[in-house]
Design a protein around this motif. Structure first.
Motif, PDB file in Angstrom:
ATOM      1  N   ILE A  33       0.783  -1.320   0.042  1.00  0.00           N
ATOM      2  CA  ILE A  33       0.073  -0.055  -0.190  1.00  0.00           C
ATOM      3  C   ILE A  33       0.884   1.080   0.060  1.00  0.00           C
ATOM      4  CG2 ILE A  33      -1.680   1.338   1.146  1.00  0.00           C
ATOM      5  CD1 ILE A  33      -2.695  -1.653   2.275  1.00  0.00           C
ATOM      6  N   ARG A  87      -2.855   8.620   4.872  1.00  0.00           N
ATOM      7  CA  ARG A  87      -3.259   7.274   4.760  1.00  0.00           C
ATOM      8  C   ARG A  87      -1.967   6.439   4.627  1.00  0.00           C
ATOM      9  NH1 ARG A  87      -6.955   5.231   6.883  1.00  0.00           N
ATOM     10  NH2 ARG A  87      -6.253   3.130   5.617  1.00  0.00           N
ATOM     11  N   HIS A 140      -6.091   1.157  -6.195  1.00  0.00           N
ATOM     12  CA  HIS A 140      -7.282   0.657  -5.924  1.00  0.00           C
ATOM     13  C   HIS A 140      -7.253  -0.780  -5.581  1.00  0.00           C
ATOM     14  CE1 HIS A 140     -11.599  -0.316  -5.214  1.00  0.00           C
ATOM     15  NE2 HIS A 140     -11.747   0.618  -4.697  1.00  0.00           N
ATOM     16  N   CYS A 143      -5.102  -1.812  -2.895  1.00  0.00           N
ATOM     17  CA  CYS A 143      -5.574  -1.681  -1.436  1.00  0.00           C
ATOM     18  C   CYS A 143      -6.622  -2.690  -1.037  1.00  0.00           C
ATOM     19  CB  CYS A 143      -6.061  -0.113  -1.194  1.00  0.00           C
ATOM     20  SG  CYS A 143      -4.685   1.051  -1.180  1.00  0.00           S
ATOM     21  N   ASP A 148      -7.883  -2.919   2.739  1.00  0.00           N
ATOM     22  CA  ASP A 148      -8.007  -1.458   3.154  1.00  0.00           C
ATOM     23  C   ASP A 148      -8.852  -0.832   2.829  1.00  0.00           C
ATOM     24  OD1 ASP A 148      -6.880   0.853   4.007  1.00  0.00           O
ATOM     25  OD2 ASP A 148      -5.024   0.960   2.882  1.00  0.00           O
ATOM     26  N   THR A 151      -8.549   3.369   2.629  1.00  0.00           N
ATOM     27  CA  THR A 151      -7.942   3.858   1.378  1.00  0.00           C
ATOM     28  C   THR A 151      -8.674   3.599   0.051  1.00  0.00           C
ATOM     29  OG1 THR A 151      -5.672   3.406   2.446  1.00  0.00           O
ATOM     30  CG2 THR A 151      -5.545   4.210   0.067  1.00  0.00           C
ATOM     31  N   THR A 152      -9.214   2.610  -0.100  1.00  0.00           N
ATOM     32  CA  THR A 152      -9.973   2.196  -1.521  1.00  0.00           C
ATOM     33  C   THR A 152     -11.220   3.236  -1.557  1.00  0.00           C
ATOM     34  OG1 THR A 152     -11.549   0.625  -0.497  1.00  0.00           O
ATOM     35  CG2 THR A 152      -9.537  -0.110  -1.717  1.00  0.00           C
TER      36      THR A 152
END
Length: 181
Positions: A33, A87, A140, A143, A148, A151-152
């Motif tokens: 990430i 993030r 994306h 993540c 995650d 974050t997405t």
């Protein structure tokens, strides 16, 4: 005399380790990430600066409209930078540290030309935003693979904003005779 030096080294190591924010993500997830999002962060900074460069050097009969459009888009790009970096830190990673780090990581190309035609500026920024949208989708996926969700979720908003910038740049650069084609 060796004892204080060893204590200093140990203290420095503890300080370094203290930057790794506790997270339930695996170390491999943090690494993946962090890598994906630092590349996005570098691209966003590069696109921000290119957008501002074109904003500052805009000319021609549509100066005011294009100048304001690029100023608005630059503000939107800059607003992305802090949440991206935060993030990265929240998932236990470290982020970009300098202009040099950005330049080594960016994939959006700079434009140092003395003069660029206004429509060429818009076309270049349109393509760069399309590229950024594709790279956001790739990040994306990384993540999402590591679950995650936070974050997405942010990336989904940034994709929408990037597609909107692409759309506006496309529409602003269309010629009247191209309507309907």
């Amino acid at each position: 005399m060796k004892k204080p030096i060893a204590a200093k080294k140990q203290n420095l190591n503890l300080q370094k380790r203290s930057l790794a924010t506790p997270t339930d993500l695996e170390a491999a997830a943090t690494k993946d990430i962090m890598g994906a999002m630092n590349a996005i962060l570098a691209d966003v900074y590069a696109l921000y600066l290119k957008t501002k460069n074109f904003h500052w050097h805009m000319s021609g009969p549509h100066f005011r409209d294009y100048h304001l459009l690029l100023d608005e888009q630059g503000d939107q790009l800059f607003a992305m930078t802090d949440p991206i970096a935060e993030r990265i830190r929240k998932v236990g990673g470290s982020t970009l540290r300098s202009i040099g780090h950005i330049s080594r990581s960016q994939r959006i190309l700079d434009n140092d030309a003395d003069y660029v035609e206004p429509l060429d500026m818009l076309a270049e920024l349109r393509e760069d935003n399309k590229t950024l949208a594709a790279r956001l989708r790739e990040a994306h996926n990384v993540c999402e693979e590591h679950r995650d969700i936070a974050t997405t979720s942010l990336i989904e908003v940034w994709i929408d904003e990037t597609e909107r910038r692409t759309w506006f740049l496309f529409e602003a650069s269309r010629r009247g005779d191209a309507i309907g084609h």
